[in-house]
Design a protein around this motif. Structure first.
Motif, PDB file in Angstrom:
ATOM      1  N   ASP A  25       1.269  -0.981  -0.381  1.00 50.29           N
ATOM      2  CA  ASP A  25       0.047  -0.037   0.285  1.00 50.29           C
ATOM      3  C   ASP A  25       0.805   1.255   0.072  1.00 50.29           C
ATOM      4  N   PRO A  26       1.240   1.834  -1.330  1.00 44.67           N
ATOM      5  CA  PRO A  26       1.475   2.910  -0.948  1.00 44.67           C
ATOM      6  C   PRO A  26       1.537   3.739  -0.370  1.00 44.67           C
ATOM      7  N   ALA A  27       0.436   4.407   0.396  1.00 47.48           N
ATOM      8  CA  ALA A  27       0.181   5.804   1.698  1.00 47.48           C
ATOM      9  C   ALA A  27       1.034   4.639   2.488  1.00 47.48           C
ATOM     10  N   LYS A  28       0.451   3.745   2.841  1.00 46.06           N
ATOM     11  CA  LYS A  28       1.720   3.242   4.485  1.00 46.06           C
ATOM     12  C   LYS A  28       3.484   3.264   3.969  1.00 46.06           C
ATOM     13  N   PHE A  29       3.408   2.365   2.306  1.00 47.13           N
ATOM     14  CA  PHE A  29       4.811   2.817   1.720  1.00 47.13           C
ATOM     15  C   PHE A  29       5.503   3.580   2.521  1.00 47.13           C
ATOM     16  N   PHE A  30       5.016   4.952   2.011  1.00 46.13           N
ATOM     17  CA  PHE A  30       5.466   6.278   2.654  1.00 46.13           C
ATOM     18  C   PHE A  30       5.288   6.843   3.875  1.00 46.13           C
TER      19      PHE A  30
END
Ligand SMILES: [Zn+2]
Length: 100
Positions: free
Chosen positions: A62-67
């Motif tokens: 999940d990009p939101a969580k990744f960043f």
């Protein structure tokens, strides 16, 4: 054999491309810049330079969580140990093993 395994592993984790983004490079530099020592080694009283920025919680691509993190600075041996631990835990979730 080993190369085949790596190739399959890369294909099954397309989110690995997120590690190549400028956003991640900036986060990585910021984390290692503000906390240059491996957090786990420090907890053991060891002074080891951190070279890897680990996601404390699994991001599942999940990009939101990744960043957004949270992140922790780790040395390579600690990071690899952590990844193996997570993979073992994920494996254990998949099978109903009796707790002995
Ligand atoms: Zn360490």
């Amino acid at each position: 054999m080993r190369r085949e395994y790596d190739r399959k592993r890369r294909q099954s984790h397309p989110w690995r491309a997120l590690y190549k983004t400028p956003e991640w490079q900036a986060i990585r530099a910021q984390v290692l810049g503000s906390e240059p020592l491996c957090r786990r080694c420090q907890a053991e009283g060891l002074i080891t330079a951190a070279t890897v920025v680990n996601h404390v919680e699994r991001h599942h691509g999940d990009p939101a969580k990744f960043f957004s993190g949270p992140f922790e600075p780790l040395c390579k041996p600690c990071h690899d140990g952590e990844v193996q631990r997570q993979e073992r835990a994920a494996e254990a979730e998949g099978r109903a093993s009796p707790s002995t």
